[in-house]
Scaffold this motif. Structure first.
Motif, mmCIF file in Angstrom:
data_model
loop_
_atom_site.group_PDB
_atom_site.id
_atom_site.type_symbol
_atom_site.label_atom_id
_atom_site.label_comp_id
_atom_site.label_asym_id
_atom_site.label_seq_id
_atom_site.Cartn_x
_atom_site.Cartn_y
_atom_site.Cartn_z
ATOM 1 N N ARG A 267 -4.106 10.918 -4.922
ATOM 2 C CA ARG A 267 -2.718 10.872 -4.466
ATOM 3 C C ARG A 267 -2.149 9.460 -4.505
ATOM 4 O O ARG A 267 -0.951 9.268 -4.671
ATOM 5 C CB ARG A 267 -2.614 11.455 -3.054
ATOM 6 C CG ARG A 267 -2.856 12.947 -3.027
ATOM 7 C CD ARG A 267 -2.730 13.520 -1.633
ATOM 8 N NE ARG A 267 -1.354 13.530 -1.159
ATOM 9 C CZ ARG A 267 -0.954 14.144 -0.060
ATOM 10 N NH1 ARG A 267 -1.842 14.802 0.678
ATOM 11 N NH2 ARG A 267 0.308 14.107 0.317
ATOM 12 N N THR A 268 -3.016 8.440 -4.340
ATOM 13 C CA THR A 268 -2.510 7.069 -4.464
ATOM 14 C C THR A 268 -2.014 6.788 -5.866
ATOM 15 O O THR A 268 -1.187 5.892 -6.077
ATOM 16 C CB THR A 268 -3.581 6.030 -4.081
ATOM 17 O OG1 THR A 268 -4.661 6.087 -5.033
ATOM 18 C CG2 THR A 268 -4.124 6.261 -2.696
ATOM 19 N N GLY B 126 -7.532 11.972 -1.838
ATOM 20 C CA GLY B 126 -6.681 10.905 -1.327
ATOM 21 C C GLY B 126 -6.480 9.812 -2.353
ATOM 22 O O GLY B 126 -5.364 9.326 -2.558
ATOM 23 N N TYR B 127 -7.568 9.417 -3.019
ATOM 24 C CA TYR B 127 -7.451 8.382 -4.048
ATOM 25 C C TYR B 127 -6.584 8.871 -5.211
ATOM 26 O O TYR B 127 -5.822 8.097 -5.809
ATOM 27 C CB TYR B 127 -8.829 7.963 -4.534
ATOM 28 C CG TYR B 127 -9.563 7.113 -3.538
ATOM 29 C CD1 TYR B 127 -9.193 5.790 -3.310
ATOM 30 C CD2 TYR B 127 -10.613 7.630 -2.797
ATOM 31 C CE1 TYR B 127 -9.848 5.009 -2.375
ATOM 32 C CE2 TYR B 127 -11.277 6.861 -1.855
ATOM 33 C CZ TYR B 127 -10.887 5.554 -1.649
ATOM 34 O OH TYR B 127 -11.536 4.792 -0.717
ATOM 35 N N GLN C 258 -5.410 6.689 8.958
ATOM 36 C CA GLN C 258 -5.326 6.172 7.603
ATOM 37 C C GLN C 258 -6.168 7.034 6.670
ATOM 38 O O GLN C 258 -6.939 7.886 7.110
ATOM 39 C CB GLN C 258 -5.824 4.731 7.555
ATOM 40 C CG GLN C 258 -7.317 4.564 7.852
ATOM 41 C CD GLN C 258 -7.561 3.587 8.979
ATOM 42 O OE1 GLN C 258 -6.982 3.718 10.056
ATOM 43 N NE2 GLN C 258 -8.403 2.602 8.743
ATOM 44 N N MET C 259 -6.051 6.796 5.382
ATOM 45 C CA MET C 259 -6.895 7.496 4.435
ATOM 46 C C MET C 259 -8.352 7.107 4.688
ATOM 47 O O MET C 259 -8.671 5.937 4.875
ATOM 48 C CB MET C 259 -6.512 7.129 2.998
ATOM 49 C CG MET C 259 -7.248 7.928 1.942
ATOM 50 S SD MET C 259 -6.698 7.561 0.272
ATOM 51 C CE MET C 259 -7.525 5.990 -0.004
ATOM 52 N N TRP D 80 -4.824 12.928 2.848
ATOM 53 C CA TRP D 80 -5.253 11.679 2.214
ATOM 54 C C TRP D 80 -6.677 11.375 2.675
ATOM 55 O O TRP D 80 -6.910 10.596 3.595
ATOM 56 C CB TRP D 80 -4.297 10.547 2.589
ATOM 57 C CG TRP D 80 -2.926 10.713 2.023
ATOM 58 C CD1 TRP D 80 -1.972 11.590 2.436
ATOM 59 C CD2 TRP D 80 -2.354 9.985 0.937
ATOM 60 N NE1 TRP D 80 -0.838 11.453 1.679
ATOM 61 C CE2 TRP D 80 -1.045 10.469 0.749
ATOM 62 C CE3 TRP D 80 -2.816 8.953 0.106
ATOM 63 C CZ2 TRP D 80 -0.199 9.971 -0.232
ATOM 64 C CZ3 TRP D 80 -1.972 8.462 -0.877
ATOM 65 C CH2 TRP D 80 -0.693 8.969 -1.049
ATOM 66 N N GLU D 81 -7.618 11.970 2.002
ATOM 67 C CA GLU D 81 -9.018 11.784 2.362
ATOM 68 C C GLU D 81 -9.872 11.956 1.121
ATOM 69 O O GLU D 81 -9.626 12.825 0.280
ATOM 70 C CB GLU D 81 -9.448 12.793 3.434
ATOM 71 C CG GLU D 81 -10.897 12.630 3.876
ATOM 72 C CD GLU D 81 -11.291 13.613 4.963
ATOM 73 O OE1 GLU D 81 -12.495 13.869 5.110
ATOM 74 O OE2 GLU D 81 -10.401 14.128 5.663
ATOM 75 N N GLN E 23 -1.628 6.339 2.199
ATOM 76 C CA GLN E 23 -2.910 5.655 2.338
ATOM 77 C C GLN E 23 -3.017 5.004 3.712
ATOM 78 O O GLN E 23 -4.098 4.948 4.291
ATOM 79 C CB GLN E 23 -3.038 4.606 1.238
ATOM 80 C CG GLN E 23 -4.307 3.787 1.269
ATOM 81 C CD GLN E 23 -4.316 2.716 0.199
ATOM 82 O OE1 GLN E 23 -3.485 2.697 -0.707
ATOM 83 N NE2 GLN E 23 -5.261 1.803 0.290
ATOM 84 N N VAL F 58 0.849 -1.190 0.000
ATOM 85 C CA VAL F 58 0.000 0.000 0.000
ATOM 86 C C VAL F 58 0.883 1.239 0.000
ATOM 87 O O VAL F 58 2.066 1.196 0.346
ATOM 88 C CB VAL F 58 -0.941 0.027 1.219
ATOM 89 C CG1 VAL F 58 -1.871 -1.174 1.215
ATOM 90 C CG2 VAL F 58 -0.154 0.084 2.522
ATOM 91 N N THR F 59 0.282 2.345 -0.373
ATOM 92 C CA THR F 59 0.968 3.626 -0.299
ATOM 93 C C THR F 59 1.079 4.059 1.161
ATOM 94 O O THR F 59 0.111 3.920 1.926
ATOM 95 C CB THR F 59 0.188 4.683 -1.099
ATOM 96 O OG1 THR F 59 -0.018 4.201 -2.419
ATOM 97 C CG2 THR F 59 0.936 5.997 -1.164
ATOM 98 N N GLU G 46 5.625 3.344 -1.263
ATOM 99 C CA GLU G 46 4.861 2.167 -0.857
ATOM 100 C C GLU G 46 5.536 1.412 0.286
ATOM 101 O O GLU G 46 6.767 1.441 0.434
ATOM 102 C CB GLU G 46 4.659 1.230 -2.049
ATOM 103 C CG GLU G 46 3.779 1.846 -3.134
ATOM 104 C CD GLU G 46 3.599 0.929 -4.328
ATOM 105 O OE1 GLU G 46 2.511 0.969 -4.949
ATOM 106 O OE2 GLU G 46 4.552 0.190 -4.662
#
Length: 506
Positions: free
Chosen positions: A210-211, A207-208, A408-409, A202-203, A194, A190-191, A217
Motif C-alpha cells: 500500500r505504501t 502494508g508495504y 502505525q504500520m 497497513w500491516e 504508514q 511518509v505515507t 503523504e
C-alpha cells in the motif's frame, strides 16, 4: 513443446524483472497511470519478440522496442539519474563505440578488397575516434561532477555557519544537574497510512504494498535527544538524519551501491541549515566531539544518519538489530569498530521483565522493546523530579499510546505481537510511575511541539515540567489509554501541487 515451455519461462522471468523495475519507479513516485502504460508496452515487447506471429521481430523492435527504449531512457533521466552517473554513462557509450569499432574492423578484414571493405574500415575508424573522444569526455566529466558536488557541499557549509552565528545561542550550564534537549533534525516524508493506518490494513506485506500505491503523504519530525549527565558525560539517544541524507540523498545512498539509491525516495528527508545536528549541539553550548555515548533505539537510517558526525562516540544498541535490522552501512562506517552490544542482565525494571542498568547506578536503564525492528530498545533516564522514557519508534506519537485505536504500520505476525506487547509494557510503566514522561522520535502533535519543546527548553524540566507533560497526557488519553474526544488523527490533503498533506486531530 519444450520450445514453448522455454518461451513461457522467459516471459515469466521478463514479467518478474519488469515488475521489480515498476515497483522501483513507484517508490520514486512515478504516477500510476504512466506506470500501467509503460508496463503494458514492456509486456507487448517481450510477448512480440517471443511470439511475433504475422509480425517479424524486426517490426516488433521498431514499433514496440524503440518506444520502450525511449520511455525507459526518459523515465531513468526523470526519476533515477544522479549527477555522478554522468561519467559512467559516457564511459558506457565510449565502450559501446569501441566495441562497435572492433566489430566493424573484423568485418572489414573478412571482406575482399572493394567498396564494402573500405566502408567497414571507414566505419571502424569513425567509431574508434568517437569511442576515444567519449572516453576523454568521461574522464573530464568525472572531475566536473566532483567539483560540482564539492561546490554544493561548500554551500551547505556556508549555510550552517550562518545558522551558527544567528542570535540565541547558549552557553553550557554545569551545575551538576542532568539535562535533556530535544533536537529536531529535520522531517521525513511518509505515507499517512504508514504512520497512522496500522488498524486499517497497513500491516506486513500488504502494508508495504500500500505504501507503493497510496501516496497520501505527510511530513513528520525526526528527533534525537542530547543528554548532559554530570557523571557520565555528554550522550545522545539516537542521532537523527544528516545533511547529506536531506541535500545529497542519491549521492549518500550511492555509497552502498545503486540498489540502495533505487530503493529509497529522493525527497524522503527535509532539513533546514539550523536543524543540522552539528549546528544545534553547538548552539546549545556543547562540542559535538565531546559526545561519548549514543544509545541507539534501532538501526533505521532516520535514527542513525547523525552517526556520521560522531566518530568518537560509543554506540550502544541491541545486537539483534545489528544482525537483523535494516542497516545502511555508510551511516555506521565511522563507528562500526566502536559498537557496544549490552546484555539485558539487570533483572526486571518496572513493567519490563528484562533490563540493563547501563552504568550500574540506575541512572540509565535500557529496556528491550522488539517489534518495530528485531532489537529495538527504549531508554529510561533518571532526572531530578522525574524520569524520561525515550520510546524511539515503538510508538510514534502520544496518541499512539492508545494502541487499540491508533497504530502505525507494523511488520506483521510475531513482530506485531512483540511490538504491541512492548506498547503495553510502556503503558504499564507510565501508569506505575506518575513522574515518568514519554519522549518520542516522531511526534507531530501539540505534545511535542508545544509541551515538550517548552518544558525541555532549558534541558531541566524539574518536577513541575514532568507534571506538565503528564497533565497534557491526561488531556489526550484516559487512564486506560484510550483517546479522549478531539485527539483522533485525520488526514488533510494538500492543495494540488502543494506537496505533502497534514494531520489534524479531531
Amino acid at each position: 513443446m519444450l520450445k514453448t515451455l522455454g518461451k513461457v519461462a522467459l516471459l515469466v522471468l521478463a514479467v518478474l524483472v519488469a515488475g521489480a523495475w515498476l515497483v522501483v519507479l513507484r517508490l520514486k513516485n512515478v504516477p500510476l497511470p504512466l506506470l500501467v502504460g509503460y508496463g503494458l508496452l514492456l509486456l507487448g515487447l517481450v510477448a512480440g519478440l517471443l511470439w511475433p506471429g504475422r509480425f517479424t521481430r524486426a517490426r516488433v523492435l521498431l514499433f514496440a522496442g524503440a518506444p520502450a527504449a525511449l520511455a525507459t531512457l526518459g523515465i531513468y533521466f526523470a526519476v533515477v539519474f544522479y549527477i555522478s552517473d554522468t561519467p559512467v554513462l559516457i564511459g558506457l557509450a565510449a565502450a559501446t563505440a569501441l566495441a562497435s569499432a572492433g566489430a566493424a574492423r573484423l568485418r572489414a578484414a573478412r571482406r575482399p578488397a572493394g567498396a564494402a571493405k573500405a566502408g567497414h574500415s571507414r566505419r571502424a575508424v569513425l567509431l574508434a575516434g568517437a569511442g576515444v573522444a567519449l572516453g576523454a569526455v568521461s574522464v573530464v566529466s568525472a572531475g566536473q561532477v566532483e567539483r560540482r558536488r564539492a561546490a554544493l557541499a561548500e554551500q551547505g557549509r556556508g549555510a550552517r555557519e550562518e545558522a551558527l552565528r544567528a542570535p540565541g545561542a547558549r552557553r553550557r550550564v554545569t551545575d551538576g544537574a542532568v539535562r535533556v534537549f530535544p533536537i529536531h533534525t529535520g522531517d521525513t516524508i511518509v505515507t499517512y497510512g504508514q504512520f497512522y493506518g496500522g488498524l486499517d490494513g497497513w500491516e506486513g506485506g500488504s502494508g508495504y504494498l500500500r505504501t507503493l500505491l497510496d501516496k497520501a503523504e505527510i511530513a513528520v519530525p525526526v528527533y534525537a535527544y542530547l543528554i548532559d549527565h554530570p557523571r557520565h558525560g555528554t550522550m545522545m539517544v539516537d542521532s537523527g538524519v544528516n545533511w547529506e541524507q536531506a541535500h545529497d540523498h542519491d549521492g549518500y545512498y550511492n555509497h552502498n551501491a545503486m540498489v540502495s539509491r533505487l530503493l529509497s525516495q529522493r525527497d524522503e528527508y527535509r532539513m533546514a541549515p539550523g536543524q543540522d545536528l552539528r549546528v544545534q549541539v553547538a548552539r546549545l553550548g556543547y562540542d559535538i566531539k565531546d559526545i561519548t555515548t549514543v544509545f541507539l533505539t534501532h538501526v533505521h537510517d532516520d535514527h542513525a544518519g547523525g552517526l556520521r558526525h560522531l566518530p568518537q562516540a560509543k554506540v550502544v544498541m541491541d545486537r539483534h538489530d545489528w544482525d537483523g535490522g535494516v542497516l545502511y552501512p555508510h551511516s555506521f562506517d565511522l563507528v562500526k569498530d566502536n559498537l557496544d552490544f549490552p546484555r539485558f542482565d539487570s533483572g526486571t525494571y518496572s513493567s519490563f521483565a528484562q533490563s540493563k542498568d547501563y552504568f550500574g547506578d540506575g541512572s540509565v536503564m535500557l529496556l528491550p522493546t522488539p517489534g518495530h525492528s528485531p532489537g529495538h530498545l527504549c531508554v529510561a533516564l533518571r532526572m531530578d523530579g522525574g524520569s524520561a522514557l525515550f520510546i524511539g519508534d515503538t510508538l510514534y506519537t502520544l496518541p499512539h499510546l492508545a494502541s487499540g485505536q491508533v497504530r502505525q504500520m507494523t511488520i506483521g505476525g510475531e513482530d506485531t505481537a512483540r511490538q504491541l506487547d512492548a506498547a503495553r509494557r510502556i503503558q504499564a510503566h507510565l501508569r506505575a510511575e506518575p513522574a515518568a514522561a514519554p519522549l518520542f522520535a516522531h511526534d507531530n502533535t501539540p505534545y511535542q511541539a508545544g509541551v515538550v519543546s517548552s518544558v525541555l527548553s532549558s534541558g531541566l524540566p524539574g518536577a513541575d515540567g514532568f507534571q506538565r507533560m503528564r497533565r497534557h497526557m491526561d488531556t489526550v488519553l484516559t487512564p486506560s489509554y484510550e483517546l479522549r474526544p478531539g485527539h483522533a488523527p485525520s488526514y488533510i490533503p494538500a492543495a494540488a501541487g502543494a506537496g505533502a498533506g497534514r494531520v489534524e486531530f479531531r
